[in-house]
Design an enzyme around this catalytic site. Structure first.
Site, short mmCIF file in Angstrom:
data_model
loop_
_atom_site.label_atom_id
_atom_site.label_comp_id
_atom_site.label_asym_id
_atom_site.label_seq_id
_atom_site.Cartn_x
_atom_site.Cartn_y
_atom_site.Cartn_z
N ASP A 35 -43.11 13.27 13.24
CA ASP A 35 -42.89 12.94 11.84
C ASP A 35 -41.50 12.32 11.68
OD1 ASP A 35 -43.26 12.90 9.01
OD2 ASP A 35 -42.07 14.73 8.85
N ASP A 69 -42.10 6.62 6.07
CA ASP A 69 -42.73 7.92 6.19
C ASP A 69 -44.00 7.81 7.04
OD1 ASP A 69 -43.82 10.43 5.95
OD2 ASP A 69 -43.26 10.65 3.85
#
Ligand SMILES: *[C@@H]1O[C@H](CO)[C@@H](O)[C@H](O)[C@H]1NC(C)=O
Ligand SMILES: *[C@@H]1O[C@H](CO)[C@@H](O)[C@H](O)[C@H]1NC(C)=O
Ligand SMILES: *[C@@H]1O[C@H](CO)[C@@H](O)[C@H](O)[C@H]1NC(C)=O
Ligand SMILES: *[C@@H]1O[C@H](CO)[C@@H](O)[C@H](O)[C@H]1NC(C)=O
Ligand SMILES: *[C@@H]1O[C@H](CO)[C@@H](O)[C@H](O)[C@H]1NC(C)=O
Length: 434
Positions: A314, A114
């Site tokens: 992201d 992440d």
């Protein structure tokens, strides 16, 4: 490392023993780790018996709560708002997983990558509310495990720290869930390197069902991220190639450290938002559809640290989300170019067609770098039937969103370089889907 076949990976027990064998040998290849998609054929976390359309609906509803989460990170003037829970929650986000070893002797863990999170966290014994599919890190079996105490500087680097006795705990909201974790340390074995005393959260209490059951490896820029804790070795430099949803065999890769990075790669400056040091902001200046620049109002793309507005890369959002005026401009231009066809919607996508279309290319323009998406990064095709959709959407209505998110489907089969010391983010085409 030897190839692992998808069929053996589907058996959970078989998987565990294979991974354990891998962990006690070497993990990864040099400083390269293999990556797979959580929904890919070789993943134990793949949802069973979901149709293509259901999978899309799942992922795009997960994306909606991730957007809420990213927005709560980005908007620094308000306290993080409790996100709106989405109806379906298989995996919140964090679509890509890597193998890492933790403890002594090393226990094999599968951790979700992440880039918009800092601290790592894992399911630990006696975790109330952890997913039943979690692989638990058995801290009691590691000779190098120890808790981090309240006086430790790292206890001030976690969100919402509290003390229980002398031990440091922290609370965090992630997507539609929240958790409490005991700040702990142990040796992290990753990509053939060992990092003694790596700080991470041992999950103790989880509310909600949207945490990645694998645990999470934060690749953000803030303190306690993998970058910060391995800075001496990897110099806050990494790159990844994310394989497509349907590819198996951990065919993607995460390369850590400056040594193995591409030299000839287009780059754009990384921007820092001092209030949100975690996120990887870049300056997106426009989006071209075919040869035409979409008529996006400049304010929809402008970087503003005060409001959190701007564009981030992201790894955990599946489909690119643009703020409403930016998306509308791109979509309208796209529809104009795919003329004389009936437009329909599917799940979160509002620009779908039946049957083959001649689609215009989409190019993201950044300061100093233009990225033209190959068709497979811009369009999503149904496996059954002929539906094809533009694989982007507007930020959900319920999110007061100012963030444009370049998501993982648009990054797949590209090498994305995060070079923090030189303040740049690079993109180069690379096929890593097997
Ligand atoms: C942290 O979470 C625990 C359990 O969910 C809760 O009891 C506690 O009040 C929370 N603490 C803070 C500082 O939010
Ligand atoms: C995975 O690798 C094995 C052996 O290398 C190969 O036979 C198999 O086709 C691969 N599977 C996928 C889905 O790529
Ligand atoms: C982003 O690019 C635009 C257009 O070139 C420029 O006007 C603006 O100053 C840039 N913003 C930042 C933060 O670099
Ligand atoms: C478009 O949709 C309308 C209404 O559903 C239908 O009558 C028409 O035949 C469709 N046109 C094409 C080209 O598919
Ligand atoms: C990117 O595309 C824009 C518009 O098409 C063009 O003006 C610009 O020079 C290009 N930038 C680079 C770095 O290629």
């Amino acid at each position: 490392m030897a190839a692992i076949t998808p069929s053996s990976l589907l058996l959970h027990a078989g998987l565990l023993s294979l991974l354990l064998a891998a962990a006690t040998a070497t993990i990864g290849e040099g400083s390269t780790l293999r990556i797979t998609h959580a929904y890919g054929p070789s993943s134990p976390f793949r949802p069973q018996k979901l149709s293509w359309a259901d999978t899309l609906l799942d992922i795009s509803s997960n994306d909606a709560s991730r957007l809420q989460y990213l927005s709560s990170l980005a908007v620094s003037t308000r306290k993080a708002v409790a996100p709106v829970a989405s109806g379906r929650q298989i995996l919140q986000s964090s679509n890509y997983i890597v193998r890492a070893g933790l403890g002594n002797p090393p226990q094999a863990m599968l951790m979700a990558l992440d880039t918009s999170n800092d601290a790592a966290w894992l399911p630990c014994p006696a975790c109330a509310g952890c997913s039943s599919s979690s692989i638990i890190f058995n801290s009691g079996k590691s000779s190098s495990f120890s808790p981090i105490l309240c006086g430790d500087v790292r206890c001030q680097q976690v969100p919402n720290p509290t003390c229980q006795g002398t031990r440091c705990f922290f609370n965090m909201t992630y997507g539609a869930s929240s958790f409490q974790a005991a700040l702990s340390r142990d040796t992290l074995h990753i990509a053939g390197d060992d990092f003694p005393g790596y700080a991470f959260g041992c999950l103790k209490r989880v509310r909600g069902s949207s945490l990645p059951p694998q645990g999470l490896l934060g690749l953000g820029r803030g303190p306690l991220s993998l970058l910060s804790q391995t800075h001496e070795t990897y110099r806050s430099t990494f790159s990844y190639c994310l394989p497509g949803l349907r590819s198996g065999n951990f065919s993607g890769s995460l390369r850590l450290g400056p040594a193995a990075q591409p030299v000839n790669i287009k780059t754009t400056p990384l921007l820092s938002n001092p209030r949100r040091p975690t996120l990887y902001y870049v300056n997106m200046t426009g989006i071209r559809v075919g040869r035409r620049l979409a008529a996006i109002p400049p304010a929809a793309l402008a970087f503003d640290p005060a409001t959190g507005a701007g564009t981030v890369f992201d790894s955990g959002t599946m489909f690119t989300r643009l703020v409403a005026p930016a998306y509308a401009a791109v979509r309208d231009e796209f529809r104009r170019r795919v003329a004389a066809k009936n437009v329909s919607s599917l799940g979160g996508f509002d620009t779908c067609y039946e049957g083959p279309i001649t689609a215009p290319t989409i190019t993201f323009l950044f300061t100093g770098m233009n990225v033209t998406l190959p068709q497979e990064n811009a369009l999503i095709h149904s496996t059954a039937g002929n539906t094809v959709c533009l694989a982007m959407a507007a930020a959900p209505d319920n999110v007061n969103s100012v963030l444009n998110v370049i998501a993982n489907m648009q990054q797949q089969n590209h090498r994305i370089l995060f070079d923090v010391p030189n303040r740049r983010l690079g993109v180069a085409r690379e096929l890593c889907t097997v």
